[in-house]
Design an enzyme around this catalytic site. Structure first.
Site, PDB file in Angstrom:
ATOM      1  N   VAL A 192       0.812  -1.213   0.000  1.00 56.31           N
ATOM      2  CA  VAL A 192       0.000   0.000   0.000  1.00 56.31           C
ATOM      3  C   VAL A 192       0.852   1.271   0.000  1.00 56.31           C
ATOM      4  O   VAL A 192       0.331   2.352  -0.292  1.00 56.31           O
ATOM      5  CB  VAL A 192      -0.947  -0.018   1.224  1.00 56.31           C
ATOM      6  CG1 VAL A 192      -0.204   0.275   2.518  1.00 56.31           C
ATOM      7  CG2 VAL A 192      -2.110   0.948   1.038  1.00 56.31           C
ATOM      8  N   TYR A 193       2.133   1.175   0.306  1.00 58.03           N
ATOM      9  CA  TYR A 193       2.984   2.365   0.317  1.00 58.03           C
ATOM     10  C   TYR A 193       3.108   2.921  -1.101  1.00 58.03           C
ATOM     11  O   TYR A 193       3.662   2.271  -2.003  1.00 58.03           O
ATOM     12  CB  TYR A 193       4.379   2.051   0.860  1.00 58.03           C
ATOM     13  CG  TYR A 193       4.444   1.726   2.335  1.00 58.03           C
ATOM     14  CD1 TYR A 193       3.342   1.836   3.176  1.00 58.03           C
ATOM     15  CD2 TYR A 193       5.646   1.307   2.911  1.00 58.03           C
ATOM     16  CE1 TYR A 193       3.414   1.537   4.521  1.00 58.03           C
ATOM     17  CE2 TYR A 193       5.739   1.011   4.268  1.00 58.03           C
ATOM     18  CZ  TYR A 193       4.620   1.122   5.058  1.00 58.03           C
ATOM     19  OH  TYR A 193       4.701   0.815   6.401  1.00 58.03           O
ATOM     20  N   SER A 194       2.599   4.114  -1.286  1.00 56.91           N
ATOM     21  CA  SER A 194       2.606   4.787  -2.593  1.00 56.91           C
ATOM     22  C   SER A 194       2.012   3.891  -3.676  1.00 56.91           C
ATOM     23  O   SER A 194       2.465   3.883  -4.820  1.00 56.91           O
ATOM     24  CB  SER A 194       4.021   5.243  -2.969  1.00 56.91           C
ATOM     25  OG  SER A 194       4.445   6.311  -2.144  1.00 56.91           O
ATOM     26  N   ASN A 195       0.985   3.096  -3.265  1.00 62.42           N
ATOM     27  CA  ASN A 195       0.263   2.241  -4.210  1.00 62.42           C
ATOM     28  C   ASN A 195       1.203   1.339  -5.006  1.00 62.42           C
ATOM     29  O   ASN A 195       1.069   1.182  -6.222  1.00 62.42           O
ATOM     30  CB  ASN A 195      -0.589   3.082  -5.165  1.00 62.42           C
ATOM     31  CG  ASN A 195      -1.660   2.256  -5.861  1.00 62.42           C
ATOM     32  OD1 ASN A 195      -2.181   1.308  -5.293  1.00 62.42           O
ATOM     33  ND2 ASN A 195      -1.982   2.620  -7.098  1.00 62.42           N
ATOM     34  N   GLY A 196       2.158   0.731  -4.314  1.00 62.29           N
ATOM     35  CA  GLY A 196       3.079  -0.205  -4.946  1.00 62.29           C
ATOM     36  C   GLY A 196       4.400   0.389  -5.368  1.00 62.29           C
ATOM     37  O   GLY A 196       5.366  -0.351  -5.626  1.00 62.29           O
TER      38      GLY A 196
END
Length: 376
Positions: free
Chosen positions: A93-97
């Protein structure tokens, strides 16, 4: 003696219960890094690990954390490896991958020199299978993370949040399959409550599924709730802590002080409500004592905050994050020395908050304390 320098030593601290013993602190090498067992497992992890939440900078939350690109990430990873930090933590989920993608690109050609920790469960989209810990979601999510990280295995996979809509047995049986397939080596959780973690461990015990060896938790001098329930559980069950946000969501940097406005570039301007709540007066009182100890030791406020955590029971690794080389090198200076017992006691006293029920009798009433001596 204001603080204790530690050089080229070996210290073994075992935490015991009726069934097991596990090592809290393993050793120190020439680079001053300590290596500790991850909970009751045999995996050795550095006392400091690196959080890649600053990689990518995509989205309303992570854009305020940092926007480290591949080239900058390579440099930060170089510095970490030189200092003995060989565990890198991220999440899908960090920066959407993007965080996983940048980490994967930055470690090309040296995968065998380091360990990767990643997490999944939080939403990656609006679809019915874009969130949660179902078998369908976990298998898809792990394969996607492996692709982004450009690797064929994950050293440590953590369930990022408890999924109340999926049976725990389904989660654990899927993790068992992932370990047997070689895609995952160790498993843990993050942001679980005590009952959620304990129920999961009980089901693992009953059916022979892999046990969670780590609980990635928020813990700091201005946020000590971890001590009320999760720390005693961790000690009893051999679950180590990987600490996230050791600087209290950016509050313990030394830049936030009484009667002064927030620094212009502080991420708290935009993200304070997304992080753990902290009473302002508590923060200022803690920083006042840290200022005194900084004067005594010559150490920075962040170094003091992290070193205090490194002396707490069950802590296997403290995750440090940095947007630039200066921040990283300062955080790395938290190892190789120890606050004195007297300094630790002063920090304990100023940072303690009233416990919620049913925990406060165990802290305030002598009869309760005799039956259950506090860990800290």
């Amino acid at each position: 003696m204001p603080f204790i320098e530690v050089q080229h030593c070996i210290e073994i601290v075992s935490i015991k219960n009726t069934n097991k013993t596990y090592t809290k602190m393993e050793s120190q090498s020439d680079n001053n890094m300590e290596y500790r067992n991850l909970g009751a497992s045999g995996l050795k992890v550095p006392a400091l690990s690196f959080g890649a939440g600053t990689f990518g900078g995509n989205g309303p939350l992570f854009s305020h954390w940092g926007d480290t690109d591949v080239e900058q990430a390579r440099r930060l990873i170089d510095i970490c490896l030189e200092a003995g930090v060989n565990l890198f933590d991220t999440a899908d989920v960090y920066s959407n991958g993007a965080s996983e993608e940048i980490l994967g690109e930055a470690i090309k050609g040296r995968r065998d020199q380091l360990m990767i920790s990643t997490k999944t469960t939080l939403p990656m989209g609006d679809g019915p299978h874009d969130a949660g810990s179902s078998r369908h979601r976990l298998l898809r999510a792990v394969n996607a993370s492996l692709k982004r990280l450009q690797t064929d295995y994950i050293d440590l996979l953590q369930i990022h949040a408890f999924d109340g809509s999926t049976p725990i047995k389904e989660v654990l049986s899927t993790l068992d399959d992932l370990i047997r397939s070689g895609k995952v080596r160790y498993v843990g959780v993050s942001n679980f409550s005590g009952w959620q973690l304990m129920k999961s461990l009980a089901i693992s015990e009953r059916y022979g599924y892999p046990r969670y060896v780590v609980n990635q938790s928020y813990y700091s001098l201005v946020g000590r709730d971890y001590e009320w329930e999760l720390m005693p559980l961790g000690q009893d069950q051999g679950v180590g802590a990987m600490v996230w946000s050791p600087l209290g969501w950016g509050r313990l940097t030394g830049k936030i002080r009484r009667d002064q406005p927030l620094p212009e570039k502080s991420r708290l301007h935009e993200t304070a409500n997304a992080g753990p709540p902290v009473n302002d007066e508590l923060l200022y009182d803690v920083v006042d004592v840290m200022d005194e100890i900084a004067e005594e030791t010559g150490k920075s406020i962040p170094q003091i905050a992290i070193n205090w955590l490194l002396q707490r029971p069950t802590v296997s690794s403290v995750i440090i994050g940095a947007r630039n080389e200066e921040q990283l090198r300062d955080n790395l200076g938290a190892v190789g020395w120890n606050l004195s017992p007297e300094q630790v006691a002063r920090l304990d006293d100023v940072s303690e908050k009233p416990a919620a029920y049913p925990y406060w009798p165990y802290r305030r009433q002598e009869g309760f304390r005799k039956l259950n001596p506090p860990l800290v």
